[in-house]
Design an enzyme around this catalytic site. Structure first.
Site, PDB file in Angstrom:
ATOM      1  N   SER A 267      34.866 -17.177  33.359  1.00 14.36           N
ATOM      2  CA  SER A 267      33.597 -16.450  33.350  1.00 14.36           C
ATOM      3  C   SER A 267      33.659 -15.242  32.421  1.00 14.36           C
ATOM      4  O   SER A 267      34.714 -14.654  32.197  1.00 14.36           O
ATOM      5  CB  SER A 267      33.235 -15.983  34.755  1.00 14.36           C
ATOM      6  OG  SER A 267      33.152 -17.078  35.635  1.00 14.36           O
ATOM      7  N   GLN A 268      32.481 -14.877  31.939  1.00 14.13           N
ATOM      8  CA  GLN A 268      32.310 -13.685  31.090  1.00 14.13           C
ATOM      9  C   GLN A 268      32.716 -12.434  31.884  1.00 14.13           C
ATOM     10  O   GLN A 268      32.390 -12.338  33.078  1.00 14.13           O
ATOM     11  CB  GLN A 268      30.826 -13.667  30.752  1.00 14.13           C
ATOM     12  CG  GLN A 268      30.318 -12.589  29.892  1.00 14.13           C
ATOM     13  CD  GLN A 268      28.786 -12.559  29.936  1.00 14.13           C
ATOM     14  OE1 GLN A 268      28.147 -13.393  30.564  1.00 14.13           O
ATOM     15  NE2 GLN A 268      28.231 -11.569  29.270  1.00 14.13           N
TER      16      GLN A 268
END
Ligand code: SAH
Length: 226
Positions: A75-76
């Site tokens: 994930s970012q």
């Protein structure tokens, strides 16, 4: 620096350059609305580059999601920070994460929450995450290979449940493992296919849903891949 550290491939990239890029990342996260200092400090300290293949590790402190194999993504950082803020707002003792993936979100949680449980359905990802978390001394984490849709078998309830993969409907087994007053945080898809980060608050047998912001996650899938 002692020789052992210089020779440790896991530590390549740690140093002044890496620290500067992490500081820059944290600056960007603040600008993008992350306010919890504990979260910002943890992201500043923890080595995201160790959760990527070497070929991608130079991009670890960009604010973007990155591939980790098996069609899945790390994930970012903004997303990890935002979800961690939402988790900490509940001051939980026990958190269940569905979708260990690389283990990076798991590590961040483990630094800020007493006990973290995490389920992953792909054996190869779970094994790699376990090795990284061991190396980083995240001893308050328990990983298990399982389809998270069924919750954590034989467990009591959790104060917070966090999904890092998107469902269109929440499995009832998961909702059933939320403690009274507990909160579930998940990306949920609406009828038009738009994903929303959603907070679900349990009050007795009533579940109150609140949409937070549009997001983009890989789908929650069924079954286990050994
Ligand atoms: N937080 C992770 C996100 C990984 S992507 C990271 O930042 O690295 C989402 C993960 O959820 C993938 O690893 C995928 O295999 C896993 N996943 C999807 N459906 C699942 C399910 N039903 N049970 C457990 N894990 C699941």
């Amino acid at each position: 620096m002692p020789l052992r550290e210089l020779n440790d491939p896991a530590l390549i990239g740690v140093g002044m350059t890496s620290q500067r890029t992490r500081d820059r990342l944290v600056g960007r996260l603040k600008e993008a609305g992350i306010v919890d200092e504990r979260v910002l400090e943890t992201l500043r300290q923890e080595p995201r580059h160790l959760f990527l293949d070497e070929a991608l590790s130079h991009r670890a402190y960009e604010d973007s999601s990155l591939p980790i194999g098996h069609g899945q993504t790390l994930s970012q950082p903004w997303m990890v920070a935002r979800m961690t803020e939402l988790v900490l707002a509940e001051a939980p003792e026990r958190v269940l994460e569905i979708g260990t993936g690389s283990g990076y979100q798991t590590l961040i949680l483990s630094r800020l929450v007493p006990r973290v449980f995490s389920l992953e359905r792909i054996a190869a990802l779970k094994e790699r995450a376990a090795e990284r978390l061991r190396r980083l001394s995240a001893y308050n984490v328990t990983l298990r290979l399982a389809d998270g849709g069924h919750g954590w078998r034989d467990a009591e309830s959790f104060d917070v449940i966090l999904l890092t993969a998107c469902a269109s409907e929440l499995p009832s087994a998961l909702l059933g493992q939320l403690a009274e007053g507990g909160v579930l945080i998940a990306p949920l898809e609406d009828d038009s296919g738009q994903q929303w980060l959603t907070r679900v608050h349990r009050q007795g047998q009533h579940f109150e849903y609140k949409r937070l912001e549009p997001v983009h996650f890989v789908p929650l899938l069924q079954g286990v891949i050994r």
